[in-house]
Design a protein around this motif. Sequence first.
Motif, PDB file in Angstrom:
ATOM      1  N   SER A 163       0.864  -1.181   0.000  1.00 13.10           N
ATOM      2  CA  SER A 163       0.000   0.000   0.000  1.00 13.10           C
ATOM      3  C   SER A 163       0.904   1.236   0.000  1.00 13.10           C
ATOM      4  CB  SER A 163      -0.934  -0.019   1.214  1.00 13.10           C
ATOM      5  OG  SER A 163      -1.834  -1.110   1.137  1.00 13.10           O
ATOM      6  N   ARG A 164       0.314   2.431  -0.029  1.00 13.85           N
ATOM      7  CA  ARG A 164       1.181   3.599  -0.248  1.00 13.85           C
ATOM      8  C   ARG A 164       0.614   4.854   0.384  1.00 13.85           C
ATOM      9  NH1 ARG A 164       2.421   4.708  -6.437  1.00 13.85           N
ATOM     10  NH2 ARG A 164       2.979   2.491  -6.240  1.00 13.85           N
ATOM     11  N   ALA A 165       1.516   5.754   0.763  1.00 15.09           N
ATOM     12  CA  ALA A 165       1.164   7.103   1.193  1.00 15.09           C
ATOM     13  C   ALA A 165       1.850   8.090   0.260  1.00 15.09           C
ATOM     14  CB  ALA A 165       1.593   7.351   2.629  1.00 15.09           C
ATOM     15  N   VAL A 166       1.103   9.107  -0.151  1.00 14.07           N
ATOM     16  CA  VAL A 166       1.597  10.116  -1.093  1.00 14.07           C
ATOM     17  C   VAL A 166       1.219  11.488  -0.569  1.00 14.07           C
ATOM     18  CG1 VAL A 166       1.416  10.989  -3.459  1.00 14.07           C
ATOM     19  CG2 VAL A 166       1.289   8.534  -3.036  1.00 14.07           C
ATOM     20  N   ILE A 167       2.119  12.456  -0.710  1.00 13.72           N
ATOM     21  CA  ILE A 167       1.820  13.818  -0.285  1.00 13.72           C
ATOM     22  C   ILE A 167       1.873  14.747  -1.499  1.00 13.72           C
ATOM     23  CG2 ILE A 167       4.195  14.513   0.267  1.00 13.72           C
ATOM     24  CD1 ILE A 167       2.937  15.846   2.824  1.00 13.72           C
TER      25      ILE A 167
ATOM     26  N   LEU B 250       5.537   9.048   0.068  1.00 14.12           N
ATOM     27  CA  LEU B 250       5.997   8.999   1.456  1.00 14.12           C
ATOM     28  C   LEU B 250       6.435   7.598   1.844  1.00 14.12           C
ATOM     29  CD1 LEU B 250       3.187  11.163   3.107  1.00 14.12           C
ATOM     30  CD2 LEU B 250       5.531  11.867   2.565  1.00 14.12           C
ATOM     31  N   SER B 251       6.163   6.630   0.979  1.00 18.07           N
ATOM     32  CA  SER B 251       6.546   5.242   1.237  1.00 18.07           C
ATOM     33  C   SER B 251       6.983   4.612  -0.072  1.00 18.07           C
ATOM     34  CB  SER B 251       5.371   4.456   1.833  1.00 18.07           C
ATOM     35  OG  SER B 251       4.279   4.424   0.922  1.00 18.07           O
ATOM     36  N   ASN B 252       7.697   3.512   0.040  1.00 18.03           N
ATOM     37  CA  ASN B 252       8.133   2.751  -1.124  1.00 18.03           C
ATOM     38  C   ASN B 252       7.506   1.365  -1.073  1.00 18.03           C
ATOM     39  OD1 ASN B 252       9.999   4.708  -2.263  1.00 18.03           O
ATOM     40  ND2 ASN B 252      11.317   4.280  -0.505  1.00 18.03           N
ATOM     41  N   ASP B 253       6.835   0.972  -2.152  1.00 16.29           N
ATOM     42  CA  ASP B 253       6.205  -0.342  -2.191  1.00 16.29           C
ATOM     43  C   ASP B 253       7.260  -1.425  -1.964  1.00 16.29           C
ATOM     44  OD1 ASP B 253       4.169   1.307  -2.988  1.00 16.29           O
ATOM     45  OD2 ASP B 253       3.883   0.386  -4.956  1.00 16.29           O
ATOM     46  N   GLN B 254       6.939  -2.365  -1.119  1.00 16.45           N
ATOM     47  CA  GLN B 254       7.866  -3.454  -0.802  1.00 16.45           C
ATOM     48  C   GLN B 254       7.465  -4.685  -1.610  1.00 16.45           C
ATOM     49  OE1 GLN B 254       6.906  -3.153   3.250  1.00 16.45           O
ATOM     50  NE2 GLN B 254       8.331  -1.494   3.673  1.00 16.45           N
ATOM     51  N   THR B 255       8.071  -4.821  -2.769  1.00 15.01           N
ATOM     52  CA  THR B 255       7.786  -5.910  -3.699  1.00 15.01           C
ATOM     53  C   THR B 255       9.102  -6.436  -4.272  1.00 15.01           C
ATOM     54  OG1 THR B 255       7.680  -4.635  -5.756  1.00 15.01           O
ATOM     55  CG2 THR B 255       5.696  -4.622  -4.354  1.00 15.01           C
ATOM     56  N   PRO B 256       9.067  -7.592  -4.953  1.00 16.56           N
ATOM     57  CA  PRO B 256      10.293  -8.107  -5.568  1.00 16.56           C
ATOM     58  C   PRO B 256      10.794  -7.270  -6.739  1.00 16.56           C
ATOM     59  CG  PRO B 256       8.683  -9.871  -5.256  1.00 16.56           C
ATOM     60  CD  PRO B 256       7.973  -8.574  -5.018  1.00 16.56           C
ATOM     61  N   PHE B 257      10.018  -6.283  -7.197  1.00 13.87           N
ATOM     62  CA  PHE B 257      10.529  -5.375  -8.215  1.00 13.87           C
ATOM     63  C   PHE B 257      11.708  -4.568  -7.675  1.00 13.87           C
ATOM     64  CE2 PHE B 257       6.254  -5.838 -10.175  1.00 13.87           C
ATOM     65  CZ  PHE B 257       6.644  -6.141 -11.472  1.00 13.87           C
ATOM     66  N   ARG B 258      11.723  -4.339  -6.376  1.00  9.37           N
ATOM     67  CA  ARG B 258      12.835  -3.621  -5.756  1.00  9.37           C
ATOM     68  C   ARG B 258      14.033  -4.549  -5.607  1.00  9.37           C
ATOM     69  NH1 ARG B 258      10.832  -0.585  -0.401  1.00  9.37           N
ATOM     70  NH2 ARG B 258      13.017  -1.022   0.069  1.00  9.37           N
ATOM     71  N   GLU B 259      15.172  -4.124  -6.110  1.00  8.43           N
ATOM     72  CA  GLU B 259      16.350  -4.988  -6.080  1.00  8.43           C
ATOM     73  C   GLU B 259      16.759  -5.343  -4.655  1.00  8.43           C
ATOM     74  OE1 GLU B 259      20.953  -5.149  -7.785  1.00  8.43           O
ATOM     75  OE2 GLU B 259      19.635  -3.463  -8.291  1.00  8.43           O
ATOM     76  N   ASP B 260      16.666  -4.375  -3.726  1.00  8.10           N
ATOM     77  CA  ASP B 260      17.072  -4.662  -2.362  1.00  8.10           C
ATOM     78  C   ASP B 260      16.151  -5.684  -1.703  1.00  8.10           C
ATOM     79  OD1 ASP B 260      14.963  -2.820  -2.375  1.00  8.10           O
ATOM     80  OD2 ASP B 260      15.649  -1.783  -0.578  1.00  8.10           O
ATOM     81  N   GLU B 261      14.846  -5.562  -1.957  1.00  6.82           N
ATOM     82  CA  GLU B 261      13.908  -6.524  -1.390  1.00  6.82           C
ATOM     83  C   GLU B 261      14.044  -7.889  -2.066  1.00  6.82           C
ATOM     84  OE1 GLU B 261      11.120  -5.814   1.317  1.00  6.82           O
ATOM     85  OE2 GLU B 261      13.156  -5.008   1.539  1.00  6.82           O
ATOM     86  N   TYR B 262      14.282  -7.887  -3.367  1.00  2.00           N
ATOM     87  CA  TYR B 262      14.508  -9.134  -4.094  1.00  2.00           C
ATOM     88  C   TYR B 262      15.699  -9.892  -3.507  1.00  2.00           C
ATOM     89  CZ  TYR B 262      16.308 -12.097  -7.898  1.00  2.00           C
ATOM     90  OH  TYR B 262      16.811 -13.144  -8.629  1.00  2.00           O
ATOM     91  N   GLU B 263      16.805  -9.190  -3.322  1.00  3.47           N
ATOM     92  CA  GLU B 263      18.008  -9.844  -2.782  1.00  3.47           C
ATOM     93  C   GLU B 263      17.767 -10.338  -1.355  1.00  3.47           C
ATOM     94  OE1 GLU B 263      20.568 -10.680  -4.377  1.00  3.47           O
ATOM     95  OE2 GLU B 263      20.366  -9.507  -6.230  1.00  3.47           O
TER      96      GLU B 263
END
Length: 356
Positions: A172-176, A189-202
Amino acid sequence: MGCVHGKCCTRYPSSSDGDSGRHGEVRPYRNKHILTQRSLELVPVPSHNFTLQYSILTQHGYYPDTVERENQDSFCIKTQIQGNPNVHFFGVFDGHGQYGAQCSNFVKDRLVEMLSSDPTLLDDPLKAYTAAFLATNSELHNSEIDDTMSGTTAITVLVVGDTLYVANVGDSRAVIAVKDGNRILAENLSNDQTPFREDEYERVKCCGARVLSVDQVEGLKDPSIQNWGDEESQGGDPPRLWVPNGMYPGTAFTRSVGDSTAEKIGVIAVPEISVVRLTPNHLFFVVASDGIFEFLPSQTVVNMRHTQIPEMHVPQFLENPTNYGWSMKIGLMILPSSLYRLRACLMQVLLAQTAE
């Protein structure tokens, strides 16, 4: 984005999905539909001479094959945390899995209760936030709710005077909205935490997760290709998390509360927390489940805040939004009472300077 069946993909029986407008202690919120009454509730922040004006709507989607799908989203608005008139909490919780509604309601109640009872909250909000998430996750595991294949994401905003503490677990997300000259810009205001993100994938790979799209799992695409493009272009078949020797749980997010099975392959309840000091250029923020942001970029959501359909035309708009120059998807997002596939919980908070 969640999972294939509702939010948690598995070869077990498919889960229910949707959203619910239940809330814990909500004061002074009154449940009024945004289209018919358009009311905003007000809460002052006297320490910095401004007012929060907020509204909330939640809508379950229309699924032709499963019309009775349960509404699994919930929200919480709690003003004057610890009796302090300058501290307020806003949260949206997107449940998934067979017991997603129970999970989201459990978490929205316990998380704010833990924050409210923590004597260190104002001294160290970041530490208190993280501790509250982890303790709530542990309590959910030990509760009567079966969170083996169920859980919830959580996007929350704690207002402390002129500072926002945004804690996110999931997609989910927050936007300002920020005024920049003649433009209104959207800032996440937040970054989606999914496997698309390289750091989360690793991170989840190191925990033993297989990361594959559904087509890859079913043998329609090469599983050795570990590049899925970006989330906006590949949202229809995103990378998901699977146990090493099974076709479950299939989560398209890498963090959540609950999901004890997915937790073993790296799906954690540790929030990412951002801090924003408000200025006169900050106009409003939106907190919403991925039923909004799965289809619309943050800037489009912010732009919609300034686009209004005349109330007398709402019935005609719902019947055929394309007559008003809207695409079907956008029409469904901004007018969630229409009977199409949309499950979303959206909260909007305006930042208004108090008159001297």
